[in-house]
Motif scaffolding. Structure first.
Motif, PDB file in Angstrom:
ATOM      1  N   ALA A 281     -61.458 -13.835  -1.548  1.00  0.00           N
ATOM      2  CA  ALA A 281     -61.922 -15.107  -0.983  1.00  0.00           C
ATOM      3  C   ALA A 281     -61.206 -16.284  -1.633  1.00  0.00           C
ATOM      4  O   ALA A 281     -60.957 -17.296  -0.996  1.00  0.00           O
ATOM      5  CB  ALA A 281     -63.426 -15.252  -1.160  1.00  0.00           C
ATOM      6  N   LEU A 282     -60.865 -16.138  -2.910  1.00  0.00           N
ATOM      7  CA  LEU A 282     -60.268 -17.275  -3.611  1.00  0.00           C
ATOM      8  C   LEU A 282     -58.781 -17.436  -3.352  1.00  0.00           C
ATOM      9  O   LEU A 282     -58.245 -18.520  -3.560  1.00  0.00           O
ATOM     10  CB  LEU A 282     -60.482 -17.126  -5.118  1.00  0.00           C
ATOM     11  CG  LEU A 282     -61.854 -17.535  -5.599  1.00  0.00           C
ATOM     12  CD1 LEU A 282     -62.017 -17.193  -7.057  1.00  0.00           C
ATOM     13  CD2 LEU A 282     -62.067 -19.016  -5.418  1.00  0.00           C
TER      14      LEU A 282
ATOM     15  N   LEU B 134     -63.663  -8.696  -4.179  1.00  0.00           N
ATOM     16  CA  LEU B 134     -64.163  -9.527  -3.073  1.00  0.00           C
ATOM     17  C   LEU B 134     -63.973 -11.003  -3.385  1.00  0.00           C
ATOM     18  O   LEU B 134     -63.469 -11.779  -2.561  1.00  0.00           O
ATOM     19  CB  LEU B 134     -65.642  -9.223  -2.898  1.00  0.00           C
ATOM     20  CG  LEU B 134     -66.305  -9.831  -1.693  1.00  0.00           C
ATOM     21  CD1 LEU B 134     -65.803  -9.117  -0.480  1.00  0.00           C
ATOM     22  CD2 LEU B 134     -67.801  -9.684  -1.799  1.00  0.00           C
ATOM     23  N   ALA B 135     -64.357 -11.405  -4.599  1.00  0.00           N
ATOM     24  CA  ALA B 135     -64.247 -12.822  -4.955  1.00  0.00           C
ATOM     25  C   ALA B 135     -62.788 -13.259  -4.958  1.00  0.00           C
ATOM     26  O   ALA B 135     -62.453 -14.350  -4.486  1.00  0.00           O
ATOM     27  CB  ALA B 135     -64.890 -13.066  -6.324  1.00  0.00           C
TER      28      ALA B 135
ATOM     29  N   CYS C 239     -66.977  -6.480  -6.854  1.00  0.00           N
ATOM     30  CA  CYS C 239     -67.310  -7.906  -6.786  1.00  0.00           C
ATOM     31  C   CYS C 239     -66.083  -8.753  -7.093  1.00  0.00           C
ATOM     32  O   CYS C 239     -65.815  -9.746  -6.412  1.00  0.00           O
ATOM     33  CB  CYS C 239     -68.403  -8.256  -7.797  1.00  0.00           C
ATOM     34  SG  CYS C 239     -70.004  -7.697  -7.310  1.00  0.00           S
TER      35      CYS C 239
ATOM     36  N   VAL D  34     -58.164 -20.171  -0.840  1.00  0.00           N
ATOM     37  CA  VAL D  34     -58.654 -21.460  -1.338  1.00  0.00           C
ATOM     38  C   VAL D  34     -57.653 -22.066  -2.313  1.00  0.00           C
ATOM     39  O   VAL D  34     -57.282 -23.235  -2.221  1.00  0.00           O
ATOM     40  CB  VAL D  34     -60.014 -21.272  -2.033  1.00  0.00           C
ATOM     41  CG1 VAL D  34     -60.411 -22.504  -2.795  1.00  0.00           C
ATOM     42  CG2 VAL D  34     -61.073 -20.939  -1.019  1.00  0.00           C
ATOM     43  N   LEU D  35     -57.190 -21.230  -3.279  1.00  0.00           N
ATOM     44  CA  LEU D  35     -56.283 -21.780  -4.281  1.00  0.00           C
ATOM     45  C   LEU D  35     -54.894 -22.026  -3.712  1.00  0.00           C
ATOM     46  O   LEU D  35     -54.199 -22.933  -4.174  1.00  0.00           O
ATOM     47  CB  LEU D  35     -56.230 -20.854  -5.484  1.00  0.00           C
ATOM     48  CG  LEU D  35     -57.495 -21.055  -6.295  1.00  0.00           C
ATOM     49  CD1 LEU D  35     -57.656 -19.982  -7.321  1.00  0.00           C
ATOM     50  CD2 LEU D  35     -57.453 -22.386  -6.986  1.00  0.00           C
TER      51      LEU D  35
ATOM     52  N   TYR E  50     -51.293 -27.506  -0.159  1.00  0.00           N
ATOM     53  CA  TYR E  50     -51.634 -28.589   0.757  1.00  0.00           C
ATOM     54  C   TYR E  50     -52.260 -29.772   0.056  1.00  0.00           C
ATOM     55  O   TYR E  50     -51.864 -30.891   0.250  1.00  0.00           O
ATOM     56  CB  TYR E  50     -52.560 -28.066   1.859  1.00  0.00           C
ATOM     57  CG  TYR E  50     -51.850 -27.090   2.734  1.00  0.00           C
ATOM     58  CD1 TYR E  50     -52.087 -25.730   2.621  1.00  0.00           C
ATOM     59  CD2 TYR E  50     -50.893 -27.522   3.648  1.00  0.00           C
ATOM     60  CE1 TYR E  50     -51.406 -24.839   3.400  1.00  0.00           C
ATOM     61  CE2 TYR E  50     -50.218 -26.628   4.430  1.00  0.00           C
ATOM     62  CZ  TYR E  50     -50.474 -25.278   4.306  1.00  0.00           C
ATOM     63  OH  TYR E  50     -49.795 -24.390   5.071  1.00  0.00           O
ATOM     64  N   ALA E  51     -53.256 -29.545  -0.766  1.00  0.00           N
ATOM     65  CA  ALA E  51     -53.928 -30.673  -1.399  1.00  0.00           C
ATOM     66  C   ALA E  51     -53.138 -31.182  -2.591  1.00  0.00           C
ATOM     67  O   ALA E  51     -53.276 -32.338  -2.976  1.00  0.00           O
ATOM     68  CB  ALA E  51     -55.323 -30.264  -1.846  1.00  0.00           C
ATOM     69  N   GLY E  52     -52.310 -30.330  -3.182  1.00  0.00           N
ATOM     70  CA  GLY E  52     -51.519 -30.774  -4.322  1.00  0.00           C
ATOM     71  C   GLY E  52     -52.327 -30.963  -5.577  1.00  0.00           C
ATOM     72  O   GLY E  52     -51.855 -31.523  -6.548  1.00  0.00           O
ATOM     73  N   SER E  53     -53.587 -30.525  -5.562  1.00  0.00           N
ATOM     74  CA  SER E  53     -54.403 -30.757  -6.745  1.00  0.00           C
ATOM     75  C   SER E  53     -54.271 -29.638  -7.760  1.00  0.00           C
ATOM     76  O   SER E  53     -54.529 -29.833  -8.931  1.00  0.00           O
ATOM     77  CB  SER E  53     -55.869 -30.849  -6.354  1.00  0.00           C
ATOM     78  OG  SER E  53     -55.998 -31.610  -5.195  1.00  0.00           O
TER      79      SER E  53
ATOM     80  N   LEU F 197     -68.755  -3.993 -10.624  1.00  0.00           N
ATOM     81  CA  LEU F 197     -68.035  -5.156 -11.131  1.00  0.00           C
ATOM     82  C   LEU F 197     -66.682  -5.291 -10.448  1.00  0.00           C
ATOM     83  O   LEU F 197     -66.283  -6.367 -10.010  1.00  0.00           O
ATOM     84  CB  LEU F 197     -67.833  -4.987 -12.643  1.00  0.00           C
ATOM     85  CG  LEU F 197     -67.047  -6.068 -13.351  1.00  0.00           C
ATOM     86  CD1 LEU F 197     -67.828  -7.337 -13.356  1.00  0.00           C
ATOM     87  CD2 LEU F 197     -66.732  -5.642 -14.760  1.00  0.00           C
TER      88      LEU F 197
ATOM     89  N   HIS G 117     -54.441 -23.191  -0.709  1.00  0.00           N
ATOM     90  CA  HIS G 117     -54.625 -24.485  -0.062  1.00  0.00           C
ATOM     91  C   HIS G 117     -54.582 -25.606  -1.084  1.00  0.00           C
ATOM     92  O   HIS G 117     -53.919 -26.621  -0.902  1.00  0.00           O
ATOM     93  CB  HIS G 117     -55.953 -24.496   0.689  1.00  0.00           C
ATOM     94  CG  HIS G 117     -56.350 -25.849   1.176  1.00  0.00           C
ATOM     95  ND1 HIS G 117     -55.925 -26.368   2.365  1.00  0.00           N
ATOM     96  CD2 HIS G 117     -57.125 -26.806   0.621  1.00  0.00           C
ATOM     97  CE1 HIS G 117     -56.422 -27.574   2.522  1.00  0.00           C
ATOM     98  NE2 HIS G 117     -57.154 -27.869   1.485  1.00  0.00           N
ATOM     99  N   LEU G 118     -55.287 -25.414  -2.213  1.00  0.00           N
ATOM    100  CA  LEU G 118     -55.327 -26.456  -3.230  1.00  0.00           C
ATOM    101  C   LEU G 118     -53.958 -26.684  -3.847  1.00  0.00           C
ATOM    102  O   LEU G 118     -53.623 -27.797  -4.224  1.00  0.00           O
ATOM    103  CB  LEU G 118     -56.309 -26.078  -4.335  1.00  0.00           C
ATOM    104  CG  LEU G 118     -57.765 -26.397  -4.064  1.00  0.00           C
ATOM    105  CD1 LEU G 118     -58.599 -25.955  -5.235  1.00  0.00           C
ATOM    106  CD2 LEU G 118     -57.957 -27.862  -3.836  1.00  0.00           C
TER     107      LEU G 118
END
Lengths: 432, 591
Positions: free
Chosen positions: A364-365, A360-361, A357, A368-369, A375-378, A354, A371-372
């Motif tokens: 990876a996230l 690792l997740a 995992c 992504v977050l 950059y994306a402002g969301s 567990l 960037h969100l």
């Protein structure tokens, strides 16, 4: 053993060199998970530029490294990439040698215990054989050099690599038996390796066969000697920094910065979000709470693990990496390099799948977050901090799992593998 | 922490999960799909409402009078466009200057990696013309943008006309607090990308543009207008931007509020909202609208010129005028009043639009589903992957991983690099060469599994596939999770097709049937079905041959979008999703 190690070093250096030449190097050196305000290469370059202009590199609150680092790079700035690769190589070799020595001692102790018949009969399968321990040093070096976290940290030219090298040399000299002077460079770079000196002290006591008994004079005499040597070398390092720099500017900029956490750039640690939303009135209180949190675990861990100082070193490194004020993935790579040393605990680990995992997740996230958010402002900072929290919880779970497995094995070694209750029925160990 | 530390309870839970694994997976899948379908059911949605206080309560009286004059200007523009054979730069500059704007032009040129069907040439050159209306009494720190594309042929002339008419009208008003930039861009998205890069001093896509001589402040919001007829029957709002990013829902709410106020029919996805949500046809209409939005978002393309603004954190939408067979027609004056009202409200913004949702799905313009409601559908699908992760093992599956990823890299890089060689040897155009190379590499990847375990030289053990399946399932779960966060629709569609494959593939299932099912559910075939479904939803069904040609053009557009604007769909599918699928293919044919 030299040939596989050399091959490993060659592979590691090749991977790093290839990444240095690619376009990813710039991208990686901007990632907040890899560099922090303490370790960023951009700030070292800035400090060097200020030094060249004749101004104190600590003016302007950009540079937060010790003067030793800046003078090192004053001469080596053109060879920076080689320096960082060399630091990684030194760390790996130091860990390799120290783990080899430690394994020898473990095996010797086990042999004496076997001869003295101290193990119950049914736990023979827990006894370690030289064959299984043979490849552990190589695996430790591999875990450190080929860990993506280390590679990212090296390519980003984060000075965390140099810190890791110093700590690894400290561990090596501890295990070889004379670490009194080596701990201060480690502590010179940041304050947190101070907690490692308790572990080193316990190790040296064990090596000298001085029992840890608060009433005995020999114990206190050794502690006094150790403290004297340690403080002495610390003063030497600080004095050297003062003479190199010419002023005491570096004390508030380095140690004051680490302790008072003025820079709240997001990173993978726990400090930034808390202190970003804190009222000024409570800031000092929470600062003290958070910083004591890093140092506090030394006391109970030392008491519990006084017979096993090397495991204590591992636990301390992990605690420092998780709870320090500006952690980066390079710090994590250092304590993860020790995991093969405890590979015999695998049968007692409960949550390793567990945890891996989740780690690792989360890795990876993180981008992504980010960037969100940026950059994306969301998204906003809550999303990023959520992943940070999850990442740190997973690390804490990993460390506590290893601790549980270690203690459980020790328990089995003294009480037998198949536990029976008083009436003879089978019992299981439950951690409540 | 009882569950994690108590061995008895753990054992009970693990045995429950092992016994009921397959039924739970099937139930989760059905539940995920049912949840997704239920999102369009009106009682499960929320009515849209204006979240931004600054845009909420002001009473605006729109008084734009000059619709006919705007149409006349549009006709002039069309004539000059025909004469100039492209963008009539001088006429536009003169006209904008006569309306009192500060006019600037920007030249740009771009070498396409391969020519697409529309352009049929490698080099795209053009000019953008924009005029800035300076705010009379405010510091020039913020700006709004109104843009109309200069399209070849007869399209969008009226849009430019309305834009110029509004420019003249706005010039006479004194209450503008933000600069308004009126932009006419050439070559649609390429021109828009050049303008935005010039405005923000970034150069992410390697385009050649001349620096902008004049600037407003930081852009708060942008609207793009597409109007090709003198009268319209309805106005369509297009929200989907690059990589599936959506503007803040408040912009859509603003549009809807004004359409209600002025009395113009407004649609989204070209479909008019129906009132009979409790009937089957009404519900299916809502589902079709939502599915259109999902497919458009999943494609990662910007569906209007506004799509590129979103990356710079500027809320933007495209308003399209649609002229269909309805009795009640809206003229240009009303459209002008609508835009005036929207801009008056946007003028009142104190900070960027951030109060309302950024992640949503819209089954109609007046109802929306937020991320909190639609994410559980994806979560149920991802849960299946988590349930299928069984025992941990040693990481000895490096070879299949490396080979799959090398194939993915080949799929990503080869099509563009080999187009010259392909054109020499085969009688195809460059676009077809690129697309056919992509399909060829994709199919070649299918032939791999029979070779990869000979490379494993004897390590194709009985249980080696279990470790590979564990790694592949974990990889797919993390990949789909990250994708769903950035572009929910793409993540959900990929999850719908890849999760059953991932959950049930083992070497023991009947090979021929499962190979067929796996190919049907692979990303390429999903794309093929999506193309047909998309055409069906738009009520323009195509024959198989036409659909196939459309599919090929979709692939080439995807590759071109990635090269031109940085769209993430093609690299995601080629470099990450396709290797993951290949790992499962490898498991199926494990010996």
């Amino acid at each position: 053993m030299a040939a596989p190690l050399t091959l490993l070093l060659l592979v590691a250096v090749t991977v790093r060199a290839a990444l240095y030449r690619s376009s990813l190097a710039d991208l990686i050196s901007e990632r907040v998970e890899v560099v922090s305000p303490l370790t960023a290469w951009k700030r070292v370059v800035e400090g060097l530029a200020l030094l060249d202009l004749g101004v104190s590199p600590y003016s302007g609150d950009v540079f937060h490294e010790t003067p030793l680092i800046i003078y090192l790079f004053h001469f080596l700035v053109d060879y920076a990439e080689i320096t960082f690769m060399l630091a990684d190589v030194i760390t790996a070799v130091a860990l390799y040698l120290s783990v080899k020595d430690y394994n020898k001692q473990v095996f010797r102790k086990q042999k004496y215990a076997l001869e003295a018949d101290r193990y119950p009969l049914d736990c023979l399968e827990l006894i370690r054989s030289p064959k299984e321990m043979q490849y552990i040093p190589l695996k430790v070096a591999m875990f450190y050099l080929l860990n993506p976290f280390t590679i990212l940290s090296c390519v980003a030219k984060s000075t965390c690599g140099l810190n890791n090298a110093v700590i690894a040399l400290f561990v090596l000299s501890t295990i070889k038996g004379n670490s009194r002077t080596h701990s201060s460079p480690a502590e010179g770079n940041s304050i947190y390796p101070l907690t490692l000196c308790a572990a080193a002290l316990l190790y040296l006591l064990q090596r000298q066969y001085i029992p840890v008994n608060l009433r005995r004079f020999s114990f206190w005499w050794f502690v006094a000697q150790y403290a004297f040597m340690y403080l002495g070398s610390l003063f030497v390092i600080v004095g050297l920094s003062f003479f190199l720099l010419g002023s005491w500017d570096f004390l508030p900029s380095v140690y004051g910065f680490i302790l008072s956490v003025p820079d709240l750039t997001p990173n993978i640690g726990l400090f930034w979000y808390f202190f970003a939303e804190m009222f000024e009135h409570f800031r000092l209180f929470f600062l003290c709470v958070f910083q004591i949190n890093v140092f506090f675990y030394t006391v109970p861990l030392s008491i519990k693990l006084k017979e096993h100082p090397v495991f204590l070193i591992f636990m301390q490194l992990a605690v420092i990496s998780i709870f320090k004020s500006y952690p980066t993935v390079g710090d994590i790579a250092l304590y993860m390099a020790f995991l093969p040393v405890w590979s015999h605990l695998h049968r007692f680990l409960r949550n390793i799948f567990l945890v891996s995992c989740v780690l690792l997740a989360c890795s990876a996230l993180f981008p992504v977050l980010w960037h969100l958010w940026i950059y994306a402002g969301s998204a906003n900072s809550n999303f990023y901090y959520a992943i940070t929290l999850l990442f740190n919880v997973a690390q804490i779970l990993l460390v506590s799992d290893y601790f549980y497995a270690f203690l459980r094995r020790e328990h089995h070694l003294s009480h037998g593998l198949y536990l029976k209750r008083k009436d003879g029925s089978e019992a299981t160990l439950v951690l409540k | 922490m009882g569950l994690l530390s108590d061995p008895n309870r753990r054992r009970a839970l693990i045995s429950l999960l092992t016994r009921l694994n397959a039924p739970i997976c099937v139930v989760c899948y059905m539940a995920g799909v049912a949840w997704f379908m239920g999102l369009a059911f009106e009682p499960f949605t929320l009515r849209t409402y204006m979240s931004e206080n600054a845009m909420g309560s002001t009473m605006v009286e729109e008084r734009f009078p000059a619709g006919e004059r705007a149409l006349g200007t549009g006709r002039e523009f069309s004539a000059h466009k025909k004469k100039a054979g492209g963008m009539p730069v001088d006429w536009l500059v003169k006209t904008m200057q006569s309306r009192g704007l500060e006019v600037f032009t920007q030249r740009f040129s771009r070498r396409l990696p391969f020519p697409d069907e529309d352009k049929e040439r490698y080099m795209v050159k053009g000019t953008n013309v924009y005029g800035i209306l300076r705010a009379p009494r405010a510091p020039r720190t913020e700006a709004l943008v109104l843009s109309a594309p200069c399209s070849p042929g007869d399209d969008n002339n009226q849009a430019v006309g309305v834009l110029l008419g509004l420019a003249q009208y706005f010039r006479n008003q004194v209450f503008w607090a933000k600069d308004i930039i009126f932009l006419v861009n050439e070559h649609d998205l390429i021109g828009m990308q050049a303008w935005l890069e010039g405005y923000h001093h970034t150069n992410t896509t390697g385009m050649d543009w001349s620096p902008l001589q004049g600037r407003g402040g930081s852009i708060q919001a942008a609207l793009s207008l597409e109007l090709s007829s003198d009268v319209v029957t309805s106005l369509d709002l297009v929200l989907e931007g690059l990589n599936g990013q959506l503007p803040n829902l408040d912009l859509a709410n603003l549009f809807y509020a004004f359409c209600q106020k002025i009395g113009v029919l407004c649609t989204t996805q070209g479909k008019l909202q129906r009132n009979d949500w409790d009937s089957v046809s009404g519900y299916s209409h809502a589902v079709q609208t939502m599915m259109l939005m999902v497919m458009k978002q999943a494609s990662g393309r910007p569906w209007g010129d506004h799509g590129l603004f979103l990356r710079y954190h500027i809320e933007a939408a495209t308003i399209k005028g649609i002229n269909s067979f309805r009795q009640y027609k809206t003229d240009a004056t009303t459209i002008g009043r609508l835009l005036e009202g929207m801009y008056r409200k946007l003028n009142n913004l104190l900070e960027r639009l951030h109060q309302s949702y950024f992640f949503y799905l819209m089954p109609s313009l007046s109802h929306f589903v937020s991320i909190g409601y639609y994410m559980p559908a994806f979560g149920l699908l991802a849960l299946i992957l988590l349930l299928r992760m069984s025992s941990p093992g040693v990481l000895s599956v490096l070879t299949p991983l490396v080979i799959s990823h090398l194939t993915g890299v080949a799929l990503y890089t080869l099509p563009i690099h080999f187009q010259e060689i392909a054109v020499e040897h085969f009688p195809v155009s460059e676009t077809e060469a690129v697309v056919l190379t992509a399909i060829a590499v994709y199919t070649a990847g299918l032939a791999l599994p029979h070779n990869t375990h000979r490379l494993l030289t004897g390590r194709g053990t009985e249980n080696g596939w279990k470790v590979l399946k564990l790694v592949a399932v974990l990889y797919l779960a993390v990949l789909l999770g990250c994708t769903a966060l950035i572009n929910f629709s793409l993540g959900f569609i990929l999850a719908l097709t890849l999760v059953p494959v991932a959950a049930f593939v083992t070497p023991d299932v009947p090979k021929a049937l499962s190979a067929f099912i796996m190919v049907i559910l692979s990303p390429a075939c999903t794309l093929l079905f999506s193309v047909f479904l998309f055409q069906e939803l738009q009520e323009m069904p195509v024959s198989f041959l036409d659909g196939w040609m459309l599919y090929l053009s979709v692939i080439s557009q995807g590759i071109l979008d990635h090269a031109l604007y940085g769209s993430l769909v093609y690299p995601l599918v080629a470099l990450l999703v396709y290797p993951c699928w290949l790992l499962f293919w490898n498991i199926l044919f494990w010996k």
